[in-house]
Design an enzyme around this catalytic site. Structure first.
Site, PDB file in Angstrom:
ATOM      1  N   ASN A  99       7.490 -10.180  16.041  1.00 57.51           N
ATOM      2  CA  ASN A  99       9.142 -10.158  17.060  1.00 57.51           C
ATOM      3  C   ASN A  99       8.196 -10.002  18.636  1.00 57.51           C
ATOM      4  OD1 ASN A  99      11.298 -10.749  18.297  1.00 57.51           O
ATOM      5  ND2 ASN A  99      12.163 -10.251  16.157  1.00 57.51           N
ATOM      6  N   ASP A 108      -8.260  -0.733  20.346  1.00 56.99           N
ATOM      7  CA  ASP A 108      -9.399  -0.393  21.123  1.00 56.99           C
ATOM      8  C   ASP A 108     -10.097  -0.168  19.502  1.00 56.99           C
ATOM      9  OD1 ASP A 108      -9.303   0.672  24.177  1.00 56.99           O
ATOM     10  OD2 ASP A 108      -7.405   0.570  22.696  1.00 56.99           O
ATOM     11  N   HIS A 152      -6.253   9.994  23.257  1.00 56.41           N
ATOM     12  CA  HIS A 152      -7.155  10.534  24.978  1.00 56.41           C
ATOM     13  C   HIS A 152      -7.287  12.053  24.671  1.00 56.41           C
ATOM     14  CE1 HIS A 152      -7.054   7.383  27.824  1.00 56.41           C
ATOM     15  NE2 HIS A 152      -6.376   7.432  26.909  1.00 56.41           N
ATOM     16  N   ALA A 161      14.237   2.525  13.361  1.00 54.48           N
ATOM     17  CA  ALA A 161      13.753   1.640  14.057  1.00 54.48           C
ATOM     18  C   ALA A 161      13.755   3.112  14.991  1.00 54.48           C
ATOM     19  CB  ALA A 161      15.120   0.633  14.694  1.00 54.48           C
ATOM     20  N   THR A 220       3.630   9.448  12.980  1.00 55.64           N
ATOM     21  CA  THR A 220       2.314  10.241  13.503  1.00 55.64           C
ATOM     22  C   THR A 220       1.821  10.775  12.799  1.00 55.64           C
ATOM     23  OG1 THR A 220       3.882  12.435  13.270  1.00 55.64           O
ATOM     24  CG2 THR A 220       4.094  11.857  14.878  1.00 55.64           C
ATOM     25  N   LYS A 221       2.292  10.720  11.257  1.00 60.19           N
ATOM     26  CA  LYS A 221       1.502  10.763   9.814  1.00 60.19           C
ATOM     27  C   LYS A 221       1.205   9.981   8.944  1.00 60.19           C
ATOM     28  CE  LYS A 221       2.039  15.663  10.190  1.00 60.19           C
ATOM     29  NZ  LYS A 221       2.171  17.110   9.455  1.00 60.19           N
ATOM     30  N   ARG A 256       9.563  10.694   9.383  1.00 63.38           N
ATOM     31  CA  ARG A 256       9.526  11.146   7.629  1.00 63.38           C
ATOM     32  C   ARG A 256       9.970  10.529   6.851  1.00 63.38           C
ATOM     33  NH1 ARG A 256      10.628  16.041  11.577  1.00 63.38           N
ATOM     34  NH2 ARG A 256       9.166  17.393  11.560  1.00 63.38           N
ATOM     35  N   ARG A 289      13.878   8.854   1.489  1.00 62.07           N
ATOM     36  CA  ARG A 289      14.040   8.471   0.313  1.00 62.07           C
ATOM     37  C   ARG A 289      13.158   7.219  -0.353  1.00 62.07           C
ATOM     38  NH1 ARG A 289      16.198   3.608  -0.574  1.00 62.07           N
ATOM     39  NH2 ARG A 289      17.941   2.662   1.136  1.00 62.07           N
TER      40      ARG A 289
END
Length: 208
Positions: A83, A91, A113, A158, A163-164, A178, A181
């Site tokens: 969308n 990069d 950075h 949403a 981050t992992k 996280r 389920r």
């Protein structure tokens, strides 16, 4: 090591590099042409994207405006839908698997950075690939950070900041994102809260 190779190596490098800036400007000119197309110019859009991305499968649709640092480091599978306002900070490599759906205002970012202020003053940067699996759904406003892999069939809620790594076949959300389920048998009955799926939809559906 050449600037383009260094950029994709994962090592620290200065992004204030004339060779990189010149090549990036060429790519941004192509992106400008894509975003300037009319809604009726589907074939033209596809042709432009094929010259912009590293690779793109069949049956893909990207809604303008599209934003990207490079484009040439993004690898797109078959039947991918994105969308408006997708941002690709590519990069280094971004991989998007077949049949993935991407909501509005999503960011896939490979670039980072250093925390150390002295290095940021030298405009140092590093890049780590992002991989989105097959048949993933990224909800509106999702941000995927450098080095993350999202497994096949998973749904990211949403507004999540991923981050992992997220495993396959699960629902994950939040900031940081996280797993809440696994995708289960109940999802074959209900499509949204208590709204039931008409069994004929499943029986008659065909995989593209």
């Amino acid at each position: 090591m050449k600037s383009m190779d260094l950029m994709r190596s994962g090592a620290l490098y200065s992004c204030a590099d004339e060779e990189l800036a010149s090549k990036q400007t060429q790519q941004l000119e192509i992106l400008y042409d894509f975003n300037a197309t009319r809604p009726s110019e589907g074939e033209k859009r596809e042709k432009i994207l094929r010259s912009f991305f590293a690779e793109m499968g069949e049956g893909c649709y990207f809604e303008p405006p599209l934003h990207a640092n490079w484009g040439l480091h993004t690898h797109v599978g078959n039947f991918v839908y994105a969308n408006f306002n997708l941002t690709l900070v590519d990069d280094t490599d971004i991989y998007i698997g077949d049949r993935t759906m991407i909501g509005p205002n999503v960011t896939l970012a490979t670039a980072g950075h250093p925390i150390l202020p002295e290095l940021r003053e030298k405009v140092m940067q590093f890049n780590v690939p992002v991989t989105i699996g097959r048949n993933v759904w990224l909800g509106a406003g999702v941000i995927v950070l450098p080095g993350v892999t999202i497994g096949d069939n998973s749904v990211i809620g949403a507004g999540s900041v991923v981050t992992k790594n997220i495993p396959a076949n699960c629902v994950a959300l939040g900031s940081p994102c996280r797993v809440v389920r696994e995708i289960s048998a109940r999802d074959r009955i209900y499509y949204y809260r208590e709204r039931k799926i008409d069994p004929s939809v499943l029986d008659s559906s065909e995989t593209r």
